[in-house]
Enzyme design. Structure first.
Site, PDB file in Angstrom:
ATOM      1  N   GLY A 132     -14.281 -13.228  39.534  1.00  0.00           N
ATOM      2  CA  GLY A 132     -12.963 -12.655  39.808  1.00  0.00           C
ATOM      3  C   GLY A 132     -12.886 -11.187  39.423  1.00  0.00           C
ATOM      4  O   GLY A 132     -12.296 -10.375  40.155  1.00  0.00           O
ATOM      5  N   ASP A 133     -13.480 -10.831  38.303  1.00  0.00           N
ATOM      6  CA  ASP A 133     -13.517  -9.425  37.877  1.00  0.00           C
ATOM      7  C   ASP A 133     -14.305  -8.582  38.875  1.00  0.00           C
ATOM      8  O   ASP A 133     -13.943  -7.445  39.173  1.00  0.00           O
ATOM      9  CB  ASP A 133     -14.157  -9.304  36.495  1.00  0.00           C
ATOM     10  CG  ASP A 133     -13.522 -10.229  35.481  1.00  0.00           C
ATOM     11  OD1 ASP A 133     -12.286 -10.409  35.543  1.00  0.00           O
ATOM     12  OD2 ASP A 133     -14.259 -10.782  34.643  1.00  0.00           O
TER      13      ASP A 133
END
Length: 299
Positions: free
Chosen positions: A249-250
């Site tokens: 996600g990052d």
């Protein structure tokens, strides 16, 4: 300049143990140390894509120095504040028949430490971008993100990747980008989301609350973007086998931001973000540029 904030970074000690047996001596068959923290992950992927950033946050003790030195060796600029009490946490992540995690506590952040961070934030200019990601340490107040954002020049581009209440509280500041996943989106509204139409419906509600662009990741089902121009864009999942979802996600946030800053085009930002998220998911640790470009070709 892009600035990322990680309030409680860590050294992630990842080990592989065959058939772990509690109460006995176990030996690992592999071990790696990664520099952990959502904001730091964003800085690492931005670095791979050729975008310089400065990592902000708090460190302490010999583990904090190890983290700062390690990022420097990777070519990532940091401007951490050194706390006097405690140490930068070590998170042990054991992969065996079951996955087990033991997360450290982290240092004690004083009011003086926090004021020092806010002073750095006050110096950001209208051309800068601030990425706030991750949780707030237990030693800090629940409105820490709000107090940080209140220090910002109004034209600083704000990106927030946080869960539920932390995210909902900052929507009034009109962040440029937020990135919940479909499960987190449902939790915000107390519902179970079962379709893409529902994702679009609730993402629009986040826009009504102030978010300019809402990027919703859906794991194996790809991603949906509601941009500030009223468009809904969809991107399928990248091709590959998921090895480790930590940091995916990052990586998507970093890729989206890099894509937007590169071309000013939301469709391209979504595509590059999806490639970065997939490339990290398909490898142990964060993806490198060659892996990202390889995945990009499959989209």
């Amino acid at each position: 300049m892009i600035y990322t904030v990680t309030l409680n970074p860590a050294l992630d000690y990842v080990i592989q143990v065959e058939h772990f047996k509690p109460g006995q001596i176990n030996r690992n068959k592999s071990e790696n140390i990664y520099f952990g923290g959502k904001g730091i992950n964003v800085s690492c992927i931005l670095n791979e894509l050729g975008f310089q950033s400065t990592a902000l946050g708090f460190i302490a003790g010999f583990t904090g120095k190890a983290l700062s030195d390690g990022l420097k060796q990777m070519g990532i600029v940091s401007d951490f504040i050194i706390a006097e009490k405690g140490m930068t946490r070590i998170n042990v992540k054991m992969k065996s028949d079951e996955e087990t995690e033991i997360n450290g506590t982290g240092p004690v952040i004083s009011d003086e430490n926090f004021e020092e961070l806010k002073n750095k934030i006050r110096n950001l200019s209208a051309d800068d971008t601030l990425v706030l990601s991750g949780s707030i340490p237990s030693c800090m107040a629940s409105d820490t993100y709000e107090k940080i954002i209140e220090c910002l020049h109004e034209d600083v581009r704000l990106v927030v990747d946080a869960e539920k209440d932390l995210l909902l509280k900052v929507l009034k500041y009109r962040p440029f980008l937020i990135k919940p996943n479909n499960l987190e989106l449902g939790e915000m509204f107390g519902v179970k989301i079962t379709s893409e139409d529902e994702i679009v419906y609730y993402a629009k509600k986040l826009q009504e609350k102030g978010a300019r662009n809402v990027l919703v990741s859906m794991a194996k089902d790809g991603a949906v973007l509601l941009d500030e121009n009223g468009n809904v864009s969809r991107m399928g999942v990248a091709e590959g086998t998921v090895v480790n979802s930590v940091g995916a996600g990052d990586s998507m946030v970093a890729g989206f931001l890099a894509g937007y800053l590169e071309k000013g085009d939301y469709a391209w930002a979504l595509k590059l973000g999806t490639a970065c998220g997939g490339a990290t998911a398909f490898h142990s640790g964060l993806a490198v540029k060659e892996e990202i470009m390889a995945v990009l070709e499959t989209l």
